[in-house]
Design a protein around this motif. Structure first.
Motif, PDB file in Angstrom:
ATOM      1  N   TRP A  31      21.677  14.454  18.884  1.00 19.16           N
ATOM      2  CA  TRP A  31      21.362  13.407  17.908  1.00 19.16           C
ATOM      3  C   TRP A  31      20.080  12.692  18.314  1.00 19.16           C
ATOM      4  CZ3 TRP A  31      24.177  14.783  14.152  1.00 19.16           C
ATOM      5  CH2 TRP A  31      25.532  15.097  14.290  1.00 19.16           C
ATOM      6  N   THR A  32      19.233  12.368  17.349  1.00 24.65           N
ATOM      7  CA  THR A  32      17.964  11.711  17.647  1.00 24.65           C
ATOM      8  C   THR A  32      18.133  10.191  17.712  1.00 24.65           C
ATOM      9  OG1 THR A  32      17.315  11.478  15.323  1.00 24.65           O
ATOM     10  CG2 THR A  32      16.711  13.544  16.435  1.00 24.65           C
TER      11      THR A  32
ATOM     12  N   GLU B 155      11.909  14.883  21.664  1.00 20.87           N
ATOM     13  CA  GLU B 155      11.304  16.111  22.195  1.00 20.87           C
ATOM     14  C   GLU B 155      10.578  15.875  23.513  1.00 20.87           C
ATOM     15  OE1 GLU B 155       7.926  19.478  21.050  1.00 20.87           O
ATOM     16  OE2 GLU B 155       8.738  18.165  19.471  1.00 20.87           O
ATOM     17  N   GLY B 156       9.822  14.796  23.604  1.00 15.39           N
ATOM     18  CA  GLY B 156       9.086  14.519  24.823  1.00 15.39           C
ATOM     19  C   GLY B 156      10.008  14.347  26.021  1.00 15.39           C
TER      20      GLY B 156
ATOM     21  N   GLN C 156      12.860  21.405  16.862  1.00 17.34           N
ATOM     22  CA  GLN C 156      12.811  21.123  15.427  1.00 17.34           C
ATOM     23  C   GLN C 156      13.805  20.021  15.090  1.00 17.34           C
ATOM     24  OE1 GLN C 156      13.964  25.010  13.880  1.00 17.34           O
ATOM     25  NE2 GLN C 156      11.856  25.380  13.239  1.00 17.34           N
ATOM     26  N   LYS C 157      13.336  19.067  14.311  1.00 23.42           N
ATOM     27  CA  LYS C 157      14.265  18.068  13.780  1.00 23.42           C
ATOM     28  C   LYS C 157      14.958  18.668  12.568  1.00 23.42           C
ATOM     29  CE  LYS C 157      11.952  13.895  15.418  1.00 23.42           C
ATOM     30  NZ  LYS C 157      11.257  12.637  15.043  1.00 23.42           N
ATOM     31  N   ARG C 158      16.269  18.599  12.581  1.00 24.10           N
ATOM     32  CA  ARG C 158      17.067  19.142  11.492  1.00 24.10           C
ATOM     33  C   ARG C 158      17.938  18.041  10.901  1.00 24.10           C
ATOM     34  NH1 ARG C 158      18.310  24.766  11.845  1.00 24.10           N
ATOM     35  NH2 ARG C 158      16.482  25.896  12.634  1.00 24.10           N
ATOM     36  N   ALA C 159      18.452  18.291   9.714  1.00 27.36           N
ATOM     37  CA  ALA C 159      19.309  17.321   9.029  1.00 27.36           C
ATOM     38  C   ALA C 159      20.677  17.937   8.778  1.00 27.36           C
ATOM     39  CB  ALA C 159      18.678  16.875   7.726  1.00 27.36           C
TER      40      ALA C 159
ATOM     41  N   VAL D 249      22.483  12.275   5.448  1.00 26.82           N
ATOM     42  CA  VAL D 249      21.938  13.297   6.347  1.00 26.82           C
ATOM     43  C   VAL D 249      21.830  12.669   7.734  1.00 26.82           C
ATOM     44  CG1 VAL D 249      20.728  14.683   4.646  1.00 26.82           C
ATOM     45  CG2 VAL D 249      19.575  12.711   5.636  1.00 26.82           C
ATOM     46  N   TRP D 250      22.346  13.387   8.732  1.00 27.53           N
ATOM     47  CA  TRP D 250      22.312  12.926  10.115  1.00 27.53           C
ATOM     48  C   TRP D 250      21.312  13.792  10.867  1.00 27.53           C
ATOM     49  CZ3 TRP D 250      28.125  12.039  11.798  1.00 27.53           C
ATOM     50  CH2 TRP D 250      28.685  11.054  10.965  1.00 27.53           C
ATOM     51  N   GLU D 251      20.285  13.171  11.400  1.00 26.38           N
ATOM     52  CA  GLU D 251      19.209  13.909  12.048  1.00 26.38           C
ATOM     53  C   GLU D 251      19.595  14.316  13.472  1.00 26.38           C
ATOM     54  OE1 GLU D 251      14.631  13.051  11.742  1.00 26.38           O
ATOM     55  OE2 GLU D 251      15.400  12.026  13.538  1.00 26.38           O
ATOM     56  N   TYR D 252      19.233  15.553  13.825  1.00 18.92           N
ATOM     57  CA  TYR D 252      19.411  16.020  15.200  1.00 18.92           C
ATOM     58  C   TYR D 252      18.201  16.855  15.586  1.00 18.92           C
ATOM     59  CZ  TYR D 252      20.936  20.526  13.173  1.00 18.92           C
ATOM     60  OH  TYR D 252      21.001  21.712  12.481  1.00 18.92           O
TER      61      TYR D 252
END
Length: 278
Positions: free
Chosen positions: A156-157, A189-190, A206-209, A267-270
């Motif tokens: 999770w971001t 990512e960093g 990659q950021k995904r939803a 949408v939950w970003e990961y």
């Protein structure tokens, strides 16, 4: 003698912390979260890691097998490792129901009970991110991976829904142990590149939803109060303070409302990361 005493005290404190973490994740019904909210996430990670028949695969902080079971279904030899024996027992039952054979092993993501260079794929689906010490956990992911092995992570971001949920709970939760880092940092990512360093190559991020649906914001709040260990633990800590309970109730409802459309979809970003062990 003083050094030995201090070392033993640190070891005992770490063991107590891990016991509390295992107990926290056994609260509620995490299997329902995996089954009803994030059922497709493990499959996405398995596909990203290109898991193939005959590979030796380790799923770290596997929970009830959200990624481990799809990996076994792909024909891999899978070890599912988690700190919580309760979650492993549920996962073992789910695998039996699916007619799949996996090795379910209790273990700490910061000190995995496996030899060096043991696996063709080392992965974790929103699991290793919850190990308190990110550096040691990353070191272990790399250590047990064979040269050329794939390391795959779904996390999770910080800016995504779950990252914001943890931020909303933070004022009401017990303070983290010394040195612990926020779980959603694994979704940066960093941060992941820094953790893995030159020990991996061909790292992609990659950021995904992830699509998630609750009919009403209150349904999300009540579901997580009932099923999700960290949320349950936070509410237990403020159970005797009704004003704080009401404030956290409102914060979680507001969060869900801000992310839902008119039909209740969110949408939950990961962050999906794959890399190759050098």
């Amino acid at each position: 003698m003083t050094t030995h005493t201090q070392t033993q005290a640190a070891t005992d404190a770490d063991a107590q912390l891990k016991a509390r973490h295992a107990a926290m994740w056994a609260l509620g019904d995490y299997a329902a979260v995996a089954r009803e909210v994030i059922p497709g996430l493990g499959r996405v990670l398995v596909d990203a890691c290109r898991i193939a028949p005959g590979q030796d695969v380790l799923d770290v902080a596997a929970g009830t097998g959200n990624a481990a079971i799809p990996a076994a279904r792909a024909g891999a030899h899978v070890v599912a490792c988690d700190l919580s024996p309760d979650l492993l027992e549920i996962g073992r039952g789910l695998a039996v129901e699916a007619g799949l054979r996996l090795d379910w092993r209790q273990g700490d993501a910061e000190a995995l009970p496996f030899g060096d260079a043991s696996f063709d794929v080392v992965m974790s689906s929103v699991g290793v991110m919850f190990a308190p010490q990110h550096g040691p956990a990353a070191d272990e992911l790399v250590r047990v991976a064979r040269p050329g092995a794939t390391i795959g992570l779904a996390s999770w971001t910080p800016q995504g829904f779950i990252g914001q949920m943890f931020a909303a709970m933070r004022p009401y939760a017990a303070p983290p142990p010394p040195g612990a880092q926020p779980p959603p940092l694994w979704g940066d990512e960093g941060h992941v590149r820094e953790l893995l360093g030159t020990r991996v190559e061909q790292l992609t991020a990659q950021k995904r939803a992830l699509p998630v649906h609750f009919d009403h914001p209150e349904d999300f709040r009540d579901f997580f109060k009932r099923t999700y260990g960290p949320t349950i633990s936070t509410y237990r800590g403020i159970a005797g303070e009704p004003d704080k309970v009401a404030a956290l109730d409102a914060a979680l409802v507001d969060l869900a409302r801000d992310h839902q459309d008119a039909s209740g979809d969110m949408v939950w970003e990961y962050l999906l990361v794959t890399a190759r062990r050098t």
